[in-house]
Design a protein around this motif. Sequence first.
Motif, PDB file in Angstrom:
ATOM      1  N   GLU A  57       0.823  -1.211   0.000  1.00  0.00           N
ATOM      2  CA  GLU A  57       0.000   0.000   0.000  1.00  0.00           C
ATOM      3  C   GLU A  57       0.857   1.261   0.000  1.00  0.00           C
ATOM      4  O   GLU A  57       0.586   2.200  -0.756  1.00  0.00           O
ATOM      5  CB  GLU A  57      -0.924   0.025   1.225  1.00  0.00           C
ATOM      6  CG  GLU A  57      -2.046  -0.958   1.166  1.00  0.00           C
ATOM      7  CD  GLU A  57      -2.838  -1.029   2.459  1.00  0.00           C
ATOM      8  OE1 GLU A  57      -3.839  -1.759   2.464  1.00  0.00           O
ATOM      9  OE2 GLU A  57      -2.473  -0.361   3.458  1.00  0.00           O
ATOM     10  N   VAL A  58       1.888   1.287   0.821  1.00  0.00           N
ATOM     11  CA  VAL A  58       2.695   2.503   0.929  1.00  0.00           C
ATOM     12  C   VAL A  58       3.547   2.717  -0.323  1.00  0.00           C
ATOM     13  O   VAL A  58       3.708   3.853  -0.773  1.00  0.00           O
ATOM     14  CB  VAL A  58       3.543   2.500   2.219  1.00  0.00           C
ATOM     15  CG1 VAL A  58       4.739   1.613   2.125  1.00  0.00           C
ATOM     16  CG2 VAL A  58       3.964   3.905   2.592  1.00  0.00           C
ATOM     17  N   ASP A  61       1.257   3.956  -3.068  1.00  0.00           N
ATOM     18  CA  ASP A  61       0.500   5.140  -2.654  1.00  0.00           C
ATOM     19  C   ASP A  61      -1.005   4.858  -2.566  1.00  0.00           C
ATOM     20  O   ASP A  61      -1.833   5.612  -3.064  1.00  0.00           O
ATOM     21  CB  ASP A  61       0.778   6.302  -3.608  1.00  0.00           C
ATOM     22  CG  ASP A  61       0.429   7.636  -2.991  1.00  0.00           C
ATOM     23  OD1 ASP A  61       0.464   7.741  -1.748  1.00  0.00           O
ATOM     24  OD2 ASP A  61       0.099   8.570  -3.752  1.00  0.00           O
ATOM     25  N   ARG A  63      -4.146   4.378  -0.027  1.00  0.00           N
ATOM     26  CA  ARG A  63      -4.568   4.707   1.341  1.00  0.00           C
ATOM     27  C   ARG A  63      -5.119   3.448   2.011  1.00  0.00           C
ATOM     28  O   ARG A  63      -5.818   2.657   1.393  1.00  0.00           O
ATOM     29  CB  ARG A  63      -5.652   5.780   1.302  1.00  0.00           C
ATOM     30  CG  ARG A  63      -5.908   6.368   2.654  1.00  0.00           C
ATOM     31  CD  ARG A  63      -6.244   7.833   2.534  1.00  0.00           C
ATOM     32  NE  ARG A  63      -6.258   8.442   3.836  1.00  0.00           N
ATOM     33  CZ  ARG A  63      -7.363   8.687   4.520  1.00  0.00           C
ATOM     34  NH1 ARG A  63      -8.529   8.420   4.010  1.00  0.00           N
ATOM     35  NH2 ARG A  63      -7.288   9.222   5.719  1.00  0.00           N
ATOM     36  N   CYS A  64      -4.829   3.290   3.288  1.00  0.00           N
ATOM     37  CA  CYS A  64      -5.284   2.104   4.024  1.00  0.00           C
ATOM     38  C   CYS A  64      -6.812   2.045   4.006  1.00  0.00           C
ATOM     39  O   CYS A  64      -7.485   2.992   4.421  1.00  0.00           O
ATOM     40  CB  CYS A  64      -4.777   2.161   5.457  1.00  0.00           C
ATOM     41  SG  CYS A  64      -5.355   0.793   6.468  1.00  0.00           S
ATOM     42  N   THR A  67      -8.624   2.752   7.391  1.00  0.00           N
ATOM     43  CA  THR A  67      -8.751   4.173   7.730  1.00  0.00           C
ATOM     44  C   THR A  67      -9.873   4.823   6.926  1.00  0.00           C
ATOM     45  O   THR A  67     -10.683   5.581   7.467  1.00  0.00           O
ATOM     46  CB  THR A  67      -7.421   4.903   7.460  1.00  0.00           C
ATOM     47  OG1 THR A  67      -6.391   4.272   8.216  1.00  0.00           O
ATOM     48  CG2 THR A  67      -7.505   6.363   7.837  1.00  0.00           C
ATOM     49  N   THR A  68      -9.930   4.507   5.646  1.00  0.00           N
ATOM     50  CA  THR A  68     -10.971   5.076   4.779  1.00  0.00           C
ATOM     51  C   THR A  68     -12.360   4.671   5.255  1.00  0.00           C
ATOM     52  O   THR A  68     -13.260   5.515   5.353  1.00  0.00           O
ATOM     53  CB  THR A  68     -10.750   4.611   3.327  1.00  0.00           C
ATOM     54  OG1 THR A  68      -9.432   4.981   2.918  1.00  0.00           O
ATOM     55  CG2 THR A  68     -11.763   5.234   2.390  1.00  0.00           C
ATOM     56  N   GLU A 109       5.898  11.792   4.780  1.00  0.00           N
ATOM     57  CA  GLU A 109       5.517  10.449   4.311  1.00  0.00           C
ATOM     58  C   GLU A 109       6.721   9.512   4.258  1.00  0.00           C
ATOM     59  O   GLU A 109       6.578   8.302   4.436  1.00  0.00           O
ATOM     60  CB  GLU A 109       4.856  10.530   2.934  1.00  0.00           C
ATOM     61  CG  GLU A 109       3.418  10.956   2.974  1.00  0.00           C
ATOM     62  CD  GLU A 109       2.547  10.030   3.812  1.00  0.00           C
ATOM     63  OE1 GLU A 109       2.659   8.799   3.693  1.00  0.00           O
ATOM     64  OE2 GLU A 109       1.755  10.551   4.605  1.00  0.00           O
TER      65      GLU A 109
END
Length: 153
Positions: A57-58, A61, A63-64, A67-68, A109
């Motif tokens: 994911e990182v 790029d 987004r987790c 979290t979303t 980041e």
Amino acid sequence: MYAFLADCMLFLHLMYVAFVVVGQLVIIVAGTFQRQWGRNPWFRWLHLLAIGIVVYEVVNDIRCPLTTWEEQLRLKAGGDINGHDTFMGWLMNKILFIDQYFENGRPPESFFTTLYIATFVVVLQSLLLYPPRMFRFGRKRETAATPVPAGVA
């Protein structure tokens, strides 16, 4: 109801992070003291997969999703996306997200990218130092033959 579901999503996220961090500590302790439970292949490969997903994911790029989903649930509840509308949300956010510990808010980041990749490397290293045992499918455990006492037929 949405605030409760958002808290549950945040708790799931917290448990995911704990699985990676505490799991690695358990692997190191078990490997150091040569404990077989630390070589469980299911645990070891799931642990590698968990941190591998984070690194994927990182690097790409992305987004987790946890979290979303949590933020979407908080918005549906009419609350703050930072989880400040419930005590549990506030508490778990303080534990999980480290933004509040930096003067300028969120660290760069590159900090998180480096942290996640370094964690992945440590997990891979422990996989080589303390390799998991092979999977066992359908094999019965061999037991030592019980000796028959003399004179018993």
